[in-house]
Enzyme design. Sequence first.
Site, mmCIF file in Angstrom:
data_model
loop_
_atom_site.group_PDB
_atom_site.id
_atom_site.type_symbol
_atom_site.label_atom_id
_atom_site.label_comp_id
_atom_site.label_asym_id
_atom_site.label_seq_id
_atom_site.Cartn_x
_atom_site.Cartn_y
_atom_site.Cartn_z
ATOM 1 N N LYS A 1 0.845 -1.204 0.000
ATOM 2 C CA LYS A 1 0.000 0.000 0.000
ATOM 3 C C LYS A 1 0.880 1.254 0.000
ATOM 4 C CE LYS A 1 -3.722 -2.497 2.212
ATOM 5 N NZ LYS A 1 -4.262 -3.054 3.463
ATOM 6 N N GLN B 1 -4.406 -1.873 9.780
ATOM 7 C CA GLN B 1 -4.308 -3.198 9.182
ATOM 8 C C GLN B 1 -4.822 -4.258 10.155
ATOM 9 O OE1 GLN B 1 -3.196 -3.772 5.902
ATOM 10 N NE2 GLN B 1 -4.003 -5.820 6.317
ATOM 11 N N ASP C 1 -11.314 2.503 4.546
ATOM 12 C CA ASP C 1 -11.521 1.055 4.526
ATOM 13 C C ASP C 1 -13.016 0.719 4.611
ATOM 14 O OD1 ASP C 1 -10.077 -1.230 4.186
ATOM 15 O OD2 ASP C 1 -9.665 -1.578 6.310
#
Length: 293
Positions: A51, A95, A118
């Site tokens: 990312k 994450q 997200d």
Amino acid sequence: MKLIEGQPISEAVYAECEQELAKLKVKGLVPGLAVVLVGEDPASKAYVGAKDRKCKELGLHSVKIEKDADISQEELLSQIDTLNADDSIHGILVQMPLPKHLSEEEVIRRIDPNKDVDGLHPVNVAKLAMDDSTGFAPCTPSGCQRMLLESGIETEGKHVVIVGRSLLVGKTLALLMMGKGKGANATVTVAHSRTRNLEELASQADILVAAIGIPKFIGPGHVKEGAVVIDVGINRVDDETAKRGYRLVGDVDFEAVAEKCEAITPVPGGVGRMTIAMLMANTIRACRLRSEM
Ligand code: NAD
């Protein structure tokens, strides 16, 4: 059988990203993404690294925050508060999975919904459920939908069976697919670990999505002749012949299933590439939306 590859479709998303970035640049704006990694999980480290690299490649401001696995919940929440208040950051991604002593739910709820690229904050999940396009849809489900759209696969009125009910993938993909508009309007069935007669159910699918986390779980008995199969699974399996000692396989037994399919995504090289592309697109959109506030 048609192979639905992530590479060309993600390139189309990146081309759109570059156009958007150019428009923002004129206004002196650079989208910023902060990715928070807790602990040393090798797969999570690899995702976070990918990312970060993609952000830099596109010219986004990228902040990678690495914390020890024994960080306290309070310290992590305070880190989120700092990022929420940072004007150079438009997107925040923590994450997952987090170490067991931390509450993922509380961490997600702490993220400013306007920076929740997200798409897992309750505000964004609710907007998804309410067909309110001002929210952020989670990246992996959005990537699956985009793959179907770009491949010209009709979803309207089709029976989509999703195996897996996680918020990150299965449940939110179900919301996307049953929503209104392009690449949606499907009739959706969600199966999970307590589902009975999974083969019978899955083999009724026009479009079968596997998001289970068990290598090669979906075999020919689960797939109708002429179905479209989207394999979300990314599993590391030991392989002494591979340079790293493992290789990546999906939740679908690709070799056994491919010949029955109208179209199928490979692993690697399928949905995984789309997840990062949609994350970039969401971050750029978060920056634009903030500039319009
Ligand atoms: P998860 O563990 O949160 O959820 C797995 C789901 O599978 C659960 O809902 C469970 O009910 C279901 N399940 C488990 N065993 C089953 C069985 N025997 N029969 C039917 N259903 C069963 O996992 P997740 O986060 O949703 O991820 C699923 C897979 O997708 C994993 O392989 C993960 O690595 C992968 N993934 C890939 C991407 C990507 O970018 N491609 C992103 C996220 C997750």
